[in-house]
Scaffold this motif. Sequence first.
Motif, PDB file in Angstrom:
ATOM      1  N   MET A   1       0.831  -1.197   0.000  1.00  0.00           N
ATOM      2  CA  MET A   1       0.000   0.000   0.000  1.00  0.00           C
ATOM      3  C   MET A   1       0.872   1.256   0.000  1.00  0.00           C
ATOM      4  O   MET A   1       0.593   2.214  -0.719  1.00  0.00           O
ATOM      5  CB  MET A   1      -0.952   0.003   1.204  1.00  0.00           C
ATOM      6  N   ASN A   2       1.928   1.246   0.801  1.00  0.00           N
ATOM      7  CA  ASN A   2       2.827   2.407   0.833  1.00  0.00           C
ATOM      8  C   ASN A   2       3.448   2.646  -0.532  1.00  0.00           C
ATOM      9  O   ASN A   2       3.554   3.788  -0.994  1.00  0.00           O
ATOM     10  CB  ASN A   2       3.911   2.221   1.897  1.00  0.00           C
ATOM     11  N   HIS A   3       3.840   1.574  -1.216  1.00  0.00           N
ATOM     12  CA  HIS A   3       4.409   1.695  -2.558  1.00  0.00           C
ATOM     13  C   HIS A   3       3.363   2.231  -3.535  1.00  0.00           C
ATOM     14  O   HIS A   3       3.661   3.098  -4.375  1.00  0.00           O
ATOM     15  CB  HIS A   3       4.951   0.342  -3.018  1.00  0.00           C
ATOM     16  N   ALA A   4       2.134   1.748  -3.431  1.00  0.00           N
ATOM     17  CA  ALA A   4       1.052   2.208  -4.303  1.00  0.00           C
ATOM     18  C   ALA A   4       0.799   3.711  -4.107  1.00  0.00           C
ATOM     19  O   ALA A   4       0.623   4.445  -5.079  1.00  0.00           O
ATOM     20  CB  ALA A   4      -0.222   1.410  -4.045  1.00  0.00           C
ATOM     21  N   VAL A   5       0.801   4.151  -2.863  1.00  0.00           N
ATOM     22  CA  VAL A   5       0.579   5.581  -2.577  1.00  0.00           C
ATOM     23  C   VAL A   5       1.733   6.409  -3.159  1.00  0.00           C
ATOM     24  O   VAL A   5       1.509   7.472  -3.758  1.00  0.00           O
ATOM     25  CB  VAL A   5       0.411   5.817  -1.056  1.00  0.00           C
ATOM     26  N   GLU A   6       2.968   5.924  -2.995  1.00  0.00           N
ATOM     27  CA  GLU A   6       4.125   6.637  -3.568  1.00  0.00           C
ATOM     28  C   GLU A   6       3.994   6.753  -5.083  1.00  0.00           C
ATOM     29  O   GLU A   6       4.214   7.831  -5.652  1.00  0.00           O
ATOM     30  CB  GLU A   6       5.422   5.894  -3.230  1.00  0.00           C
ATOM     31  N   LEU A   7       3.663   5.656  -5.743  1.00  0.00           N
ATOM     32  CA  LEU A   7       3.511   5.667  -7.197  1.00  0.00           C
ATOM     33  C   LEU A   7       2.406   6.621  -7.629  1.00  0.00           C
ATOM     34  O   LEU A   7       2.540   7.344  -8.622  1.00  0.00           O
ATOM     35  CB  LEU A   7       3.224   4.256  -7.722  1.00  0.00           C
ATOM     36  N   TYR A   8       1.319   6.645  -6.883  1.00  0.00           N
ATOM     37  CA  TYR A   8       0.204   7.535  -7.216  1.00  0.00           C
ATOM     38  C   TYR A   8       0.637   8.992  -7.091  1.00  0.00           C
ATOM     39  O   TYR A   8       0.341   9.813  -7.965  1.00  0.00           O
ATOM     40  CB  TYR A   8      -0.987   7.252  -6.293  1.00  0.00           C
ATOM     41  N   ARG A   9       1.355   9.310  -6.035  1.00  0.00           N
ATOM     42  CA  ARG A   9       1.782  10.686  -5.796  1.00  0.00           C
ATOM     43  C   ARG A   9       2.835  11.141  -6.810  1.00  0.00           C
ATOM     44  O   ARG A   9       2.924  12.322  -7.109  1.00  0.00           O
ATOM     45  CB  ARG A   9       2.280  10.836  -4.362  1.00  0.00           C
ATOM     46  N   GLU A  10       3.634  10.202  -7.323  1.00  0.00           N
ATOM     47  CA  GLU A  10       4.594  10.544  -8.364  1.00  0.00           C
ATOM     48  C   GLU A  10       3.878  10.981  -9.633  1.00  0.00           C
ATOM     49  O   GLU A  10       4.391  11.812 -10.377  1.00  0.00           O
ATOM     50  CB  GLU A  10       5.500   9.346  -8.678  1.00  0.00           C
ATOM     51  N   GLY A  11       2.718  10.384  -9.911  1.00  0.00           N
ATOM     52  CA  GLY A  11       1.901  10.784 -11.052  1.00  0.00           C
ATOM     53  C   GLY A  11       2.370  10.239 -12.394  1.00  0.00           C
ATOM     54  O   GLY A  11       1.890  10.677 -13.434  1.00  0.00           O
ATOM     55  N   ARG A  12       3.276   9.272 -12.407  1.00  0.00           N
ATOM     56  CA  ARG A  12       3.792   8.741 -13.671  1.00  0.00           C
ATOM     57  C   ARG A  12       3.040   7.501 -14.143  1.00  0.00           C
ATOM     58  O   ARG A  12       3.252   7.035 -15.246  1.00  0.00           O
ATOM     59  CB  ARG A  12       5.279   8.400 -13.537  1.00  0.00           C
ATOM     60  N   HIS A  13       2.181   6.951 -13.311  1.00  0.00           N
ATOM     61  CA  HIS A  13       1.464   5.715 -13.651  1.00  0.00           C
ATOM     62  C   HIS A  13      -0.041   5.937 -13.519  1.00  0.00           C
ATOM     63  O   HIS A  13      -0.499   6.742 -12.715  1.00  0.00           O
ATOM     64  CB  HIS A  13       1.867   4.573 -12.715  1.00  0.00           C
ATOM     65  N   THR A  14      -0.781   5.160 -14.294  1.00  0.00           N
ATOM     66  CA  THR A  14      -2.234   5.181 -14.138  1.00  0.00           C
ATOM     67  C   THR A  14      -2.594   4.374 -12.895  1.00  0.00           C
ATOM     68  O   THR A  14      -1.807   3.539 -12.431  1.00  0.00           O
ATOM     69  CB  THR A  14      -2.944   4.554 -15.358  1.00  0.00           C
ATOM     70  N   VAL A  15      -3.773   4.618 -12.372  1.00  0.00           N
ATOM     71  CA  VAL A  15      -4.232   3.869 -11.199  1.00  0.00           C
ATOM     72  C   VAL A  15      -4.304   2.380 -11.536  1.00  0.00           C
ATOM     73  O   VAL A  15      -3.912   1.539 -10.727  1.00  0.00           O
ATOM     74  CB  VAL A  15      -5.595   4.406 -10.705  1.00  0.00           C
ATOM     75  N   LYS A  16      -4.761   2.079 -12.728  1.00  0.00           N
ATOM     76  CA  LYS A  16      -4.848   0.675 -13.144  1.00  0.00           C
ATOM     77  C   LYS A  16      -3.468   0.021 -13.109  1.00  0.00           C
ATOM     78  O   LYS A  16      -3.310  -1.097 -12.603  1.00  0.00           O
ATOM     79  CB  LYS A  16      -5.442   0.583 -14.547  1.00  0.00           C
ATOM     80  N   HIS A  17      -2.466   0.711 -13.621  1.00  0.00           N
ATOM     81  CA  HIS A  17      -1.108   0.159 -13.648  1.00  0.00           C
ATOM     82  C   HIS A  17      -0.552   0.026 -12.230  1.00  0.00           C
ATOM     83  O   HIS A  17       0.110  -0.969 -11.905  1.00  0.00           O
ATOM     84  CB  HIS A  17      -0.206   1.037 -14.516  1.00  0.00           C
ATOM     85  N   ILE A  18      -0.812   1.005 -11.388  1.00  0.00           N
ATOM     86  CA  ILE A  18      -0.365   0.938  -9.984  1.00  0.00           C
ATOM     87  C   ILE A  18      -0.961  -0.287  -9.303  1.00  0.00           C
ATOM     88  O   ILE A  18      -0.269  -1.016  -8.591  1.00  0.00           O
ATOM     89  CB  ILE A  18      -0.747   2.226  -9.223  1.00  0.00           C
ATOM     90  N   CYS A  19      -2.236  -0.524  -9.540  1.00  0.00           N
ATOM     91  CA  CYS A  19      -2.917  -1.673  -8.919  1.00  0.00           C
ATOM     92  C   CYS A  19      -2.345  -2.992  -9.428  1.00  0.00           C
ATOM     93  O   CYS A  19      -2.215  -3.951  -8.673  1.00  0.00           O
ATOM     94  CB  CYS A  19      -4.418  -1.596  -9.163  1.00  0.00           C
ATOM     95  N   GLU A  20      -1.989  -3.039 -10.696  1.00  0.00           N
ATOM     96  CA  GLU A  20      -1.370  -4.245 -11.253  1.00  0.00           C
ATOM     97  C   GLU A  20       0.008  -4.481 -10.633  1.00  0.00           C
ATOM     98  O   GLU A  20       0.363  -5.609 -10.308  1.00  0.00           O
ATOM     99  CB  GLU A  20      -1.251  -4.130 -12.773  1.00  0.00           C
ATOM    100  N   ILE A  21       0.789  -3.415 -10.470  1.00  0.00           N
ATOM    101  CA  ILE A  21       2.144  -3.529  -9.920  1.00  0.00           C
ATOM    102  C   ILE A  21       2.098  -3.979  -8.458  1.00  0.00           C
ATOM    103  O   ILE A  21       2.844  -4.869  -8.050  1.00  0.00           O
ATOM    104  CB  ILE A  21       2.893  -2.176 -10.017  1.00  0.00           C
ATOM    105  N   THR A  22       1.237  -3.360  -7.684  1.00  0.00           N
ATOM    106  CA  THR A  22       1.241  -3.567  -6.228  1.00  0.00           C
ATOM    107  C   THR A  22       0.256  -4.625  -5.747  1.00  0.00           C
ATOM    108  O   THR A  22       0.273  -4.990  -4.574  1.00  0.00           O
ATOM    109  CB  THR A  22       0.916  -2.245  -5.514  1.00  0.00           C
ATOM    110  N   GLN A  23      -0.623  -5.114  -6.633  1.00  0.00           N
ATOM    111  CA  GLN A  23      -1.654  -6.089  -6.259  1.00  0.00           C
ATOM    112  C   GLN A  23      -2.614  -5.522  -5.204  1.00  0.00           C
ATOM    113  O   GLN A  23      -3.115  -6.250  -4.351  1.00  0.00           O
ATOM    114  CB  GLN A  23      -1.028  -7.396  -5.751  1.00  0.00           C
ATOM    115  N   ILE A  24      -2.844  -4.221  -5.263  1.00  0.00           N
ATOM    116  CA  ILE A  24      -3.794  -3.538  -4.387  1.00  0.00           C
ATOM    117  C   ILE A  24      -5.020  -3.207  -5.231  1.00  0.00           C
ATOM    118  O   ILE A  24      -4.883  -2.766  -6.372  1.00  0.00           O
ATOM    119  CB  ILE A  24      -3.187  -2.218  -3.827  1.00  0.00           C
TER     120      ILE A  24
END
Length: 168
Positions: free
Chosen positions: A132-155
């Motif tokens: 979850m912490n990694h997903a939040v970091e990726l979201y805040r960076e703004g370089r990935h879509t939410v869908k891609h973040i969820c695929e990467i982190t399994q959240i």
Amino acid sequence: MEAMGIDDYYHEYASGVSQSYPERERLLQNIEAGDEIHVTKLSKLIRSTEDLLDVILHLREKDVLLYSLAESWLDFSENNPYNGYFLSIIGKIKQFSGNIRLMRRQEGMEAAKHEGKYQGRKKTYDSDHPGMNHAVELYREGRHTVKHICEITQISRTSLYRELKRRN
């Protein structure tokens, strides 16, 4: 049994306290449309009121008739005008039993909460969860879509949005 035209015979050896009834399960799996089940006592086939309705509905769905030697009132053939009435009563009893169990469970949880023994279900994602912490970091960076973040982190998307809302 031969005079009645009974082809197959099932005899359950499980005790009344057992939760495993392999012969009964085998019987219910092997029935076919047009079959008739004859039991010496309904209690040999049915374990509870809820079970009664489940089995009867299963048999009706399979177009199978059930007869009991001990319970002569048990007649689910098309000739019995009380069929629907009986099934609706059993259905209401099953619903009532479920409501009572739910009420008791809720009362038990409330009592446990009052005593400080129950705090609810453990959260899947706490503040230390690395995914979850990694997903939040990726979201805040703004370089990935939410869908891609969820695929990467399994959240899940819902969990991510819920956590983002909680952290803001």
